[in-house]
Write a protein that holds these residues in place. Structure first.
Motif, PDB file in Angstrom:
ATOM      1  N   GLY A  42       0.856  -1.176   0.000  1.00  0.00           N
ATOM      2  CA  GLY A  42       0.000   0.000   0.000  1.00  0.00           C
ATOM      3  C   GLY A  42       0.893   1.228   0.000  1.00  0.00           C
ATOM      4  N   TYR A  43       0.289   2.398  -0.102  1.00  0.00           N
ATOM      5  CA  TYR A  43       1.063   3.648  -0.110  1.00  0.00           C
ATOM      6  C   TYR A  43       0.576   4.550   1.014  1.00  0.00           C
ATOM      7  N   TYR A  44       1.543   4.991   1.797  1.00  0.00           N
ATOM      8  CA  TYR A  44       1.267   5.830   2.967  1.00  0.00           C
ATOM      9  C   TYR A  44       1.996   7.158   2.788  1.00  0.00           C
ATOM     10  N   LEU A  45       1.330   8.262   3.111  1.00  0.00           N
ATOM     11  CA  LEU A  45       1.946   9.582   2.947  1.00  0.00           C
ATOM     12  C   LEU A  45       2.845   9.862   4.148  1.00  0.00           C
ATOM     13  N   ILE A  46       4.131   9.938   3.897  1.00  0.00           N
ATOM     14  CA  ILE A  46       5.092  10.191   4.967  1.00  0.00           C
ATOM     15  C   ILE A  46       6.130  11.195   4.461  1.00  0.00           C
ATOM     16  N   ASN A  47       6.315  12.252   5.223  1.00  0.00           N
ATOM     17  CA  ASN A  47       7.217  13.346   4.814  1.00  0.00           C
ATOM     18  C   ASN A  47       6.832  13.903   3.441  1.00  0.00           C
ATOM     19  N   GLY A  48       5.517  14.011   3.215  1.00  0.00           N
ATOM     20  CA  GLY A  48       5.029  14.627   1.975  1.00  0.00           C
ATOM     21  C   GLY A  48       5.125  13.752   0.748  1.00  0.00           C
ATOM     22  N   LYS A  49       5.454  12.468   0.930  1.00  0.00           N
ATOM     23  CA  LYS A  49       5.631  11.585  -0.228  1.00  0.00           C
ATOM     24  C   LYS A  49       4.870  10.275  -0.001  1.00  0.00           C
ATOM     25  N   TRP A  50       4.201   9.784  -1.048  1.00  0.00           N
ATOM     26  CA  TRP A  50       3.506   8.499  -0.962  1.00  0.00           C
ATOM     27  C   TRP A  50       4.533   7.382  -1.119  1.00  0.00           C
ATOM     28  N   SER A  51       4.762   6.670  -0.026  1.00  0.00           N
ATOM     29  CA  SER A  51       5.812   5.644  -0.001  1.00  0.00           C
ATOM     30  C   SER A  51       5.186   4.260   0.145  1.00  0.00           C
ATOM     31  N   PRO A  52       5.772   3.245  -0.542  1.00  0.00           N
ATOM     32  CA  PRO A  52       5.226   1.882  -0.449  1.00  0.00           C
ATOM     33  C   PRO A  52       5.629   1.216   0.863  1.00  0.00           C
ATOM     34  N   PHE A  53       4.749   0.375   1.387  1.00  0.00           N
ATOM     35  CA  PHE A  53       5.093  -0.393   2.588  1.00  0.00           C
ATOM     36  C   PHE A  53       4.126  -1.572   2.707  1.00  0.00           C
ATOM     37  N   GLU A  54       4.508  -2.536   3.513  1.00  0.00           N
ATOM     38  CA  GLU A  54       3.612  -3.650   3.814  1.00  0.00           C
ATOM     39  C   GLU A  54       2.630  -3.159   4.858  1.00  0.00           C
ATOM     40  N   HIS A  55       1.364  -3.144   4.543  1.00  0.00           N
ATOM     41  CA  HIS A  55       0.390  -2.439   5.378  1.00  0.00           C
ATOM     42  C   HIS A  55      -0.392  -3.382   6.282  1.00  0.00           C
ATOM     43  N   PRO A  56      -0.964  -2.848   7.366  1.00  0.00           N
ATOM     44  CA  PRO A  56      -1.881  -3.666   8.169  1.00  0.00           C
ATOM     45  C   PRO A  56      -3.168  -3.922   7.393  1.00  0.00           C
ATOM     46  N   LEU A  57      -3.843  -5.011   7.718  1.00  0.00           N
ATOM     47  CA  LEU A  57      -5.157  -5.252   7.108  1.00  0.00           C
ATOM     48  C   LEU A  57      -6.099  -4.136   7.525  1.00  0.00           C
ATOM     49  N   PRO A  58      -6.879  -3.597   6.613  1.00  0.00           N
ATOM     50  CA  PRO A  58      -7.760  -2.486   6.976  1.00  0.00           C
ATOM     51  C   PRO A  58      -8.998  -2.948   7.736  1.00  0.00           C
ATOM     52  N   ASP A  59      -9.552  -2.050   8.542  1.00  0.00           N
ATOM     53  CA  ASP A  59     -10.850  -2.295   9.179  1.00  0.00           C
ATOM     54  C   ASP A  59     -11.983  -2.088   8.184  1.00  0.00           C
ATOM     55  N   VAL A  60     -11.736  -1.186   7.226  1.00  0.00           N
ATOM     56  CA  VAL A  60     -12.788  -0.805   6.278  1.00  0.00           C
ATOM     57  C   VAL A  60     -12.110  -0.315   4.996  1.00  0.00           C
ATOM     58  N   ILE A  61     -12.774  -0.527   3.855  1.00  0.00           N
ATOM     59  CA  ILE A  61     -12.221  -0.105   2.556  1.00  0.00           C
ATOM     60  C   ILE A  61     -13.232   0.790   1.848  1.00  0.00           C
ATOM     61  N   TYR A  62     -12.720   1.903   1.351  1.00  0.00           N
ATOM     62  CA  TYR A  62     -13.512   2.890   0.599  1.00  0.00           C
ATOM     63  C   TYR A  62     -13.166   2.709  -0.878  1.00  0.00           C
ATOM     64  N   ASN A  63     -14.164   2.365  -1.684  1.00  0.00           N
ATOM     65  CA  ASN A  63     -13.931   2.041  -3.093  1.00  0.00           C
ATOM     66  C   ASN A  63     -13.956   3.290  -3.970  1.00  0.00           C
ATOM     67  N   ARG A  64     -12.792   3.603  -4.568  1.00  0.00           N
ATOM     68  CA  ARG A  64     -12.722   4.696  -5.551  1.00  0.00           C
ATOM     69  C   ARG A  64     -12.101   4.198  -6.856  1.00  0.00           C
ATOM     70  N   ILE A  65     -12.452   2.963  -7.242  1.00  0.00           N
ATOM     71  CA  ILE A  65     -12.042   2.446  -8.555  1.00  0.00           C
ATOM     72  C   ILE A  65     -12.620   3.361  -9.632  1.00  0.00           C
ATOM     73  N   HIS A  66     -11.804   3.697 -10.635  1.00  0.00           N
ATOM     74  CA  HIS A  66     -12.253   4.631 -11.681  1.00  0.00           C
ATOM     75  C   HIS A  66     -13.057   3.949 -12.788  1.00  0.00           C
ATOM     76  N   SER A  67     -12.953   2.623 -12.904  1.00  0.00           N
ATOM     77  CA  SER A  67     -13.444   1.950 -14.109  1.00  0.00           C
ATOM     78  C   SER A  67     -14.579   0.972 -13.814  1.00  0.00           C
ATOM     79  N   ARG A  68     -15.708   1.156 -14.502  1.00  0.00           N
ATOM     80  CA  ARG A  68     -16.807   0.199 -14.412  1.00  0.00           C
ATOM     81  C   ARG A  68     -16.371  -1.174 -14.900  1.00  0.00           C
ATOM     82  N   LYS A  69     -15.616  -1.179 -16.000  1.00  0.00           N
ATOM     83  CA  LYS A  69     -15.171  -2.437 -16.600  1.00  0.00           C
ATOM     84  C   LYS A  69     -14.334  -3.237 -15.606  1.00  0.00           C
ATOM     85  N   LEU A  70     -13.457  -2.545 -14.902  1.00  0.00           N
ATOM     86  CA  LEU A  70     -12.594  -3.209 -13.919  1.00  0.00           C
ATOM     87  C   LEU A  70     -13.421  -3.829 -12.796  1.00  0.00           C
ATOM     88  N   GLU A  71     -14.459  -3.123 -12.356  1.00  0.00           N
ATOM     89  CA  GLU A  71     -15.304  -3.646 -11.272  1.00  0.00           C
ATOM     90  C   GLU A  71     -16.030  -4.929 -11.667  1.00  0.00           C
TER      91      GLU A  71
END
Length: 459
Positions: free
Chosen positions: A149-178
């Motif tokens: 996942g990407y976390y904003l740290i020191n003003g930059k989106w940096s990759p890291f191994e993330h914790p499992l989320p409690d909740v997910i907000y869907n902002r997929i741009h593509s109907r086809k992808l869904e």
């Protein structure tokens, strides 16, 4: 909400050895939270729980010091955090959250910082809002779930191994992808992990029309709408001076046609379809229009809709975008209303097609007197909330955010033009601060995160 939430500031501390599992807690926080004064404490974050021991010390209220190795075990960057917390005395567990994942699709290259397309600035706003209110936020692509996942740290989106989320907000741009098989596989994975995903898909115009059509109190606000056929084209053009032809699955004002009755049984055509731009003219026969539209359809579903003489601003087409969100109490609220004014040569008001946003009451006052303007504005809020409640109650999955487009005709009558489950984030004033819509989203994520834990416990 039926469970008490406590804001807690977490600071990392250097561990004395690899077995150091002591968390230090302010005396006040210990007294407030741990009603049975037990020194054993499980800390839960995301879907992980770690056993610790508590030591109390004199420090700022609502503060905890956690060993760095525990933060690493939670897959958190080593830094200070603010979280919202619930203590479960029967489980001796302090739950920290919410951990919010925003799901979207974006070009991914490990060498470069990612760009989240049209919602990039909004992701930064959400990060700052969650950091301020309490929680942990990251952005990820469904095909990298559980890996990166990407976390904003020191003003930059940096990759890291993330914790499992409690909740997910869907902002997929593509109907086809869904609708793709890999995305369905990802959805199945979420269901197995019991992770709630909200606004799980785009809505279709026909689906929305039918949901509202069956609500008697909302029916008067609907333009007459049918699935496009040659027969319906003839029927609606006979009944109305103007009709709109729109794709059932469409957004941002793309691929729309406006057909207006002229003299001698001829029609003028305006379109936002790039391939037809040179075909806009004032002297089509209805059969010609149908032949032209058939070339565009390619077996895709379109609707044909009653055109309404809406109020304009400086002779430009206009409607109103009302943003509605569910809050911490799971109730719909209006978080923003703007007037959308079309660009000079456009007949759709979408910002993506050069439209601009203005303050709604100011614009209404150019169309009606003060009293009528205030009445229309108040009714607009009420109609949007009723519509949001109807759509969320009729749709599958969890809905926490809707953009509702409302038109106002010359008499001040309101019309529901469209409902969008992935509304644009470029509408509201106040860039540079955390907007009400972002705060409402954070509240709803907090509700889903902690409510799902309570529900699991009850079972």
């Amino acid at each position: 909400m039926f469970f008490p939430i406590t804001p807690i500031t977490i600071k990392p501390r250097k561990q004395k050895n690899k077995n150091d599992c002591f968390v230090q807690m302010s005396n006040q926080l210990f007294t407030n939270l741990l009603v049975n004064h037990n020194l054993d404490l499980n800390i839960k974050l995301g879907h992980k729980t770690i056993k610790t021991k508590v030591k109390t010390i004199e420090m700022d209220p609502n503060m905890m010091l956690i060993p760095e190795n525990i933060l690493k075990d939670f897959c958190l960057p080593i830094q200070e955090y603010k979280f919202q917390a619930i203590y479960h005395p029967d489980l001796l567990t302090l739950e920290l959250g919410p951990v919010i994942g925003l799901l979207t699709d974006f070009p991914s290259n490990m060498e470069e910082e990612p760009h989240f397309r049209s919602i990039h600035a909004f992701c930064e706003e959400l990060h700052h809002g969650i950091t301020e209110i309490g929680g942990f936020f990251y952005v990820f692509s469904y095909d990298q779930f559980l890996n990166r996942g990407y976390y904003l740290i020191n003003g930059k989106w940096s990759p890291f191994e993330h914790p499992l989320p409690d909740v997910i907000y869907n902002r997929i741009h593509s109907r086809k992808l869904e609708h793709s098989e890999p995305f369905k596989h990802f959805r199945n994975k979420l269901e197995a992990l019991l992770i709630p995903l909200f606004n799980e898909r785009f809505l279709s115009k026909w689906e929305v029309y039918n949901q509202i059509f069956h609500e008697k109190h909302l029916f008067p606000f609907l333009p007459k709408t049918k699935i496009y056929t040659k027969e319906h084209l003839y029927e609606l053009t006979q009944e109305f001076e103007t009709v709109f032809i729109k794709p059932v699955h469409g957004s941002q004002g793309r691929n729309i046609m406006k057909l207006k009755k002229e003299e001698d049984s001829q029609f003028s055509l305006q379109t936002s379809i790039a391939a037809l731009n040179d075909r806009s003219r004032n002297n089509y026969l209805l059969d010609e229009v149908h032949q032209l539209i058939k070339q565009i359809l390619h077996n895709r579903f379109y609707i044909i809709q009653q055109g309404i003489e809406l109020v304009t601003y400086e002779s430009c087409a206009m409607d109103f975008r009302v943003l509605c969100h569910k809050n911490l109490n799971n109730h719909w609220q209006v978080t923003s209303i703007v007037a959308r004014v079309a660009a000079e040569d456009e007949f759709v008001s979408n910002i993506a097609r050069g439209g601009r946003i203005l303050k709604p009451l100011n614009v209404l006052r150019t169309c009606f007197d003060q009293k009528k303007s205030v009445e229309v504005f108040a009714l607009m809020k009420k109609l949007a909330l009723e519509t949001a409640s109807t759509i969320s109650g009729s749709s599958t999955g969890i809905t926490g955010e809707l953009g509702i487009d409302i038109g106002v005709d010359q008499e001040g009558q309101l019309w529901i033009i469209e409902v969008n489950s992935k509304p644009s984030k470029n509408f509201e004033d106040g860039l540079g601060k955390i907007r009400p819509s972002a705060k409402a989203l954070i509240q709803f994520c907090t509700l889903l995160a902690f409510e799902s834990t309570i529900v699991k416990e009850d079972h």
